[in-house]
Design a protein around this motif. Structure first.
Motif, short mmCIF file in Angstrom:
data_model
loop_
_atom_site.label_atom_id
_atom_site.label_comp_id
_atom_site.label_asym_id
_atom_site.label_seq_id
_atom_site.Cartn_x
_atom_site.Cartn_y
_atom_site.Cartn_z
N ALA A 1 31.41 -15.82 86.93
CA ALA A 1 30.59 -16.68 87.78
C ALA A 1 29.65 -15.88 88.68
O ALA A 1 28.55 -16.33 89.00
CB ALA A 1 31.48 -17.58 88.63
N ASN A 2 30.07 -14.70 89.09
CA ASN A 2 29.29 -13.89 90.02
C ASN A 2 28.55 -12.74 89.34
O ASN A 2 28.22 -11.74 89.97
CB ASN A 2 30.19 -13.33 91.11
N ILE A 3 28.28 -12.87 88.06
CA ILE A 3 27.66 -11.78 87.32
C ILE A 3 26.24 -11.51 87.80
O ILE A 3 25.51 -12.43 88.19
CB ILE A 3 27.65 -12.08 85.80
N VAL A 4 25.86 -10.26 87.81
CA VAL A 4 24.50 -9.87 88.19
C VAL A 4 23.59 -10.07 86.98
O VAL A 4 23.89 -9.63 85.87
CB VAL A 4 24.46 -8.40 88.65
N LEU A 5 22.49 -10.75 87.19
CA LEU A 5 21.55 -11.05 86.11
C LEU A 5 20.32 -10.14 86.20
O LEU A 5 19.89 -9.79 87.29
CB LEU A 5 21.12 -12.51 86.18
N PRO A 6 19.75 -9.78 85.04
CA PRO A 6 20.20 -10.15 83.69
C PRO A 6 21.46 -9.40 83.29
O PRO A 6 21.70 -8.27 83.73
CB PRO A 6 19.02 -9.74 82.81
N SER A 7 22.27 -10.04 82.46
CA SER A 7 23.49 -9.41 81.95
C SER A 7 23.23 -8.89 80.54
O SER A 7 22.55 -9.53 79.74
CB SER A 7 24.65 -10.39 81.91
N LEU A 8 23.75 -7.73 80.23
CA LEU A 8 23.59 -7.12 78.91
C LEU A 8 24.97 -6.80 78.37
O LEU A 8 25.74 -6.05 79.00
CB LEU A 8 22.72 -5.86 78.99
N ASP A 9 25.31 -7.37 77.23
CA ASP A 9 26.62 -7.16 76.63
C ASP A 9 26.48 -6.96 75.12
O ASP A 9 25.47 -7.32 74.52
CB ASP A 9 27.54 -8.36 76.90
N TYR A 10 27.54 -6.42 74.54
CA TYR A 10 27.60 -6.23 73.09
C TYR A 10 28.76 -7.06 72.54
O TYR A 10 29.89 -6.94 73.01
CB TYR A 10 27.79 -4.75 72.74
N ILE A 11 28.44 -7.92 71.58
CA ILE A 11 29.43 -8.80 70.97
C ILE A 11 29.99 -8.13 69.72
O ILE A 11 29.25 -7.56 68.92
CB ILE A 11 28.79 -10.15 70.59
N ASP A 12 31.30 -8.20 69.58
CA ASP A 12 31.95 -7.62 68.39
C ASP A 12 31.62 -8.46 67.16
O ASP A 12 31.76 -9.68 67.16
CB ASP A 12 33.47 -7.57 68.58
N GLU A 13 31.16 -7.80 66.12
CA GLU A 13 30.86 -8.44 64.85
C GLU A 13 31.62 -7.72 63.73
O GLU A 13 32.04 -6.58 63.90
CB GLU A 13 29.36 -8.41 64.55
N ARG A 14 31.76 -8.39 62.61
CA ARG A 14 32.43 -7.78 61.47
C ARG A 14 31.62 -6.58 60.96
O ARG A 14 30.42 -6.53 61.12
CB ARG A 14 32.62 -8.80 60.35
N ARG A 15 32.34 -5.66 60.32
CA ARG A 15 31.73 -4.47 59.71
C ARG A 15 30.98 -3.62 60.74
O ARG A 15 30.02 -2.93 60.41
CB ARG A 15 30.79 -4.87 58.57
N HIS A 16 31.42 -3.70 61.99
CA HIS A 16 30.88 -2.86 63.06
C HIS A 16 29.38 -3.04 63.26
O HIS A 16 28.67 -2.11 63.64
CB HIS A 16 31.19 -1.38 62.78
N ARG A 17 28.89 -4.24 63.02
CA ARG A 17 27.47 -4.51 63.25
C ARG A 17 27.18 -4.54 64.76
O ARG A 17 28.03 -4.94 65.56
CB ARG A 17 27.07 -5.85 62.63
N THR A 18 25.99 -4.13 65.10
CA THR A 18 25.57 -4.11 66.49
C THR A 18 24.91 -5.44 66.86
O THR A 18 23.94 -5.85 66.23
CB THR A 18 24.56 -2.97 66.74
N HIS A 19 25.45 -6.13 67.87
CA HIS A 19 24.89 -7.39 68.33
C HIS A 19 24.80 -7.36 69.85
O HIS A 19 25.80 -7.49 70.55
CB HIS A 19 25.76 -8.57 67.87
N ARG A 20 23.59 -7.17 70.34
CA ARG A 20 23.36 -7.10 71.79
C ARG A 20 22.82 -8.43 72.29
O ARG A 20 21.92 -9.02 71.68
CB ARG A 20 22.34 -5.98 72.09
N VAL B 1 21.35 -10.32 75.81
CA VAL B 1 20.89 -10.24 77.19
C VAL B 1 20.66 -11.67 77.69
O VAL B 1 19.88 -12.42 77.09
CB VAL B 1 19.59 -9.42 77.32
N ILE B 2 21.34 -12.02 78.76
CA ILE B 2 21.19 -13.35 79.35
C ILE B 2 20.41 -13.22 80.65
O ILE B 2 20.81 -12.47 81.55
CB ILE B 2 22.56 -14.01 79.64
N TYR B 3 19.32 -13.95 80.76
CA TYR B 3 18.49 -13.91 81.96
C TYR B 3 18.74 -15.11 82.87
O TYR B 3 18.80 -14.96 84.09
CB TYR B 3 17.01 -13.86 81.57
N LYS B 4 18.86 -16.30 82.28
CA LYS B 4 19.03 -17.52 83.07
C LYS B 4 20.07 -18.41 82.37
O LYS B 4 19.72 -19.32 81.61
CB LYS B 4 17.70 -18.25 83.23
N PRO B 5 21.35 -18.20 82.66
CA PRO B 5 22.40 -18.93 81.95
C PRO B 5 22.39 -20.43 82.20
O PRO B 5 22.60 -21.22 81.28
CB PRO B 5 23.69 -18.29 82.45
#
Length: 211
Positions: free
Chosen positions: A49-68, A70-74
């Motif tokens: 709830a108190n996250i600093v925006l913009p937030s940048l995260d990496y989501i786990d995907e199959r086969r070690h794919r990179t999925h970034r 960035v949320i600016y206005k949730p």
């Protein structure tokens, strides 16, 4: 989370008849972009709830794919009843100099930070489905918010100078989410195809398909 993944498993793509023979990847592109939309939706509920925006995260995907993601206005992203999207699909050239790669990473970091001042930018995500084969999804309030990028010098530099020495081709999709983030429909309006010369010394060949 499981419910959101199930919701976005089915894709209903609305398009008109494709006129040029080269326009044949729209539906397959939109399936992946729609998957990314669902992952973004699920990711929103994991943000503190108190996250600093913009937030940048990496989501786990199959086969070690990179999925970034960035949320600016949730809040705006969740509540909007209609949204505009840009899907940027690209393939990297086989031979890219180390200097170009270094410059690309520098420009990418600057862009993520500078576009935060765009009031109509809600989220940005990128997914590498294969080595050098990227899908990028930008969610905006409306089509007018897209014009903001044309005023950024760093975006102009990336699009007009850096791209020619980095990409083999680009498919740039523009469209609507008529029901907002919860929509099960991505309506494609226009796609531009850019093909770059291997030497990077010639301007790109451009084909536009309107739906």
């Amino acid at each position: 989370m499981n419910q959101s993944n199930q919701f976005y498993r089915h894709v209903d793509v609305t398009t008109a008849t494709l006129l040029p023979a080269q326009c044949g990847k729209e539906k397959s592109d939109l399936r992946i972009l729609h998957y990314m939309l669902g992952r973004t939706y699920g990711h929103l509920f994991n943000l503190p709830a108190n996250i600093v925006l913009p937030s940048l995260d990496y989501i786990d995907e199959r086969r070690h794919r990179t999925h970034r993601v960035v949320i600016y206005k949730p809040q705006e992203l969740l509540l909007a009843s209609s949204l505009f999207f840009v899907g940027f699909v690209s393939c990297v050239q086989e031979q890219v100099s180390a200097a170009t790669l270094q410059e690309l990473h520098r420009v990418d970091k600057l862009l993520v930070a500078e576009v935060a001042s765009n009031p109509g930018l809600f989220s940005y995500s990128s997914l590498e489905v294969h080595h050098g084969f990227w899908y990028n999804l930008v969610i905006l309030s409306d089509s007018r918010a897209k014009g903001y990028f044309r005023g950024l010098a760093i975006h102009t530099y990336a699009a007009q100078q850096l791209a020619v020495s980095y990409y083999r081709w680009i498919r740039l999709h523009n469209g609507l989410l008529p029901g907002g983030l919860l929509s099960n429909e991505m309506v494609l309006q226009c796609t531009k195809y850019y093909t770059f010369s291997p030497s990077g010394q010639e301007p790109p060949t451009v084909l536009t398909c309107t739906f």
